[in-house]
Design a protein around this motif. Structure first.
Motif, PDB file in Angstrom:
ATOM      1  N   VAL A  21      42.409 159.753  39.514  1.00 10.34           N
ATOM      2  CA  VAL A  21      43.317 160.897  39.527  1.00 10.34           C
ATOM      3  C   VAL A  21      44.502 160.625  40.456  1.00 10.34           C
ATOM      4  N   GLU A  22      45.687 160.592  39.882  1.00  7.45           N
ATOM      5  CA  GLU A  22      46.950 160.475  40.618  1.00  7.45           C
ATOM      6  C   GLU A  22      46.977 159.298  41.587  1.00  7.45           C
ATOM      7  N   ALA A  69      50.239 162.198  37.148  1.00  2.49           N
ATOM      8  CA  ALA A  69      51.084 163.400  37.165  1.00  2.49           C
ATOM      9  C   ALA A  69      52.540 162.972  37.259  1.00  2.49           C
ATOM     10  N   LEU A 123      48.107 171.613  37.244  1.00  2.00           N
ATOM     11  CA  LEU A 123      47.387 171.008  38.349  1.00  2.00           C
ATOM     12  C   LEU A 123      46.225 170.145  37.910  1.00  2.00           C
ATOM     13  N   SER A 124      45.796 170.312  36.682  1.00  4.13           N
ATOM     14  CA  SER A 124      44.541 169.701  36.246  1.00  4.13           C
ATOM     15  C   SER A 124      44.740 168.427  35.436  1.00  4.13           C
ATOM     16  N   PRO A 125      43.963 167.383  35.726  1.00  4.30           N
ATOM     17  CA  PRO A 125      43.978 166.187  34.894  1.00  4.30           C
ATOM     18  C   PRO A 125      43.348 166.408  33.516  1.00  4.30           C
ATOM     19  N   ALA A 153      43.796 168.413  43.109  1.00  5.56           N
ATOM     20  CA  ALA A 153      43.516 167.833  41.795  1.00  5.56           C
ATOM     21  C   ALA A 153      42.056 167.435  41.604  1.00  5.56           C
ATOM     22  N   ASN A 156      39.911 170.525  41.055  1.00  4.15           N
ATOM     23  CA  ASN A 156      40.320 171.051  39.753  1.00  4.15           C
ATOM     24  C   ASN A 156      39.683 170.250  38.631  1.00  4.15           C
ATOM     25  N   ALA A 157      39.707 168.921  38.757  1.00  9.26           N
ATOM     26  CA  ALA A 157      39.110 168.063  37.732  1.00  9.26           C
ATOM     27  C   ALA A 157      37.614 168.278  37.621  1.00  9.26           C
TER      28      ALA A 157
END
Length: 214
Positions: A21-22, A69, A123-125, A153, A156-157
């Motif tokens: 993630v990111e 993102a 905000l979410s992957p 993130a 959220n994921a």
């Protein structure tokens, strides 16, 4: 922590997807828009552990998906409905499509078999990104969540994965947030309630034994 047998059942390479993630240059690289977060990701060893997991996933035959993102230079389609988005728009480094900032950061290596999924909003992957149907078409049952940030993130994921019916697994030493003491508290008080929390070494141990030549 889960036992080896529990992890082996959860992390079958045929039904597991590793998601970073990111982990992009403009977030965790030397010229990050968020230097405190980048420092934590590197000094804590989290970024290095993500790279180790990606390498092991490639060897074990586990699918890897990189969630990035970014935003268009004109900002069209991007969110403006939270303080975080407004602050991001004022940062000296922007996560603009096609720029170095949105490339996956070393030492993580991207293979031809990896998916790179880019989102322009939210905000979410997972939510609204097309990741969910990809995971279902791949036969995914377990989503291994790594990267940044533990502040936004990553939880959220994990929440989205659980809501969508996946089992979420989080290597605690392969995620990072800021400040340094926030991440372990968030793992202990939030993620541990909904995800299986483990370590990078334990995941690597499972995949090493699962390889045909192991």
């Amino acid at each position: 922590m889960p036992s080896y047998e529990q992890l082996r059942e959860l992390l079958d390479p045929a039904t597991t997807v590793l998601m970073t993630v990111e982990c992009q240059q403009g977030v965790v690289g030397p010229e990050s828009a968020l230097p405190e977060l980048a420092e934590q990701a590197r000094e804590s060893g989290a970024l290095g552990n993500v790279a180790r997991l990606v390498s092991a996933a490639h060897q074990a035959g586990t699918q890897v998906l990189h969630a990035v993102a970014e935003r268009r230079p004109d900002g069209r389609g991007a969110n403006h409905n939270a303080r975080l988005f407004r602050a991001a728009g004022r940062l000296p480094v922007q996560q603009l499509s096609g720029t170095k900032a949105v490339r996956i950061a070393p030492p993580i290596e991207v293979s031809e078999e990896d998916f790179v999924v880019r989102r322009l909003h939210g905000l979410s992957p997972l939510a609204g990104t097309g990741v969910d149907p990809l995971l279902r078409n791949l036969g995914c049952r377990t989503l291994l969540v790594t990267g940044v940030s533990a502040n936004v993130a990553i939880p959220n994921a994990v929440f989205d994965a659980v809501n969508l019916g996946y089992t979420a697994v989080v290597p605690a030493d392969a995620i990072a947030g800021a400040p340094a003491d926030y991440t372990p508290a968030m793992i202990r008080n939030t993620l541990a309630l909904v995800a299986t929390v483990t370590t990078t070494d334990d995941v690597l141990g499972v995949w090493k034994r699962s390889r045909p030549h192991a």
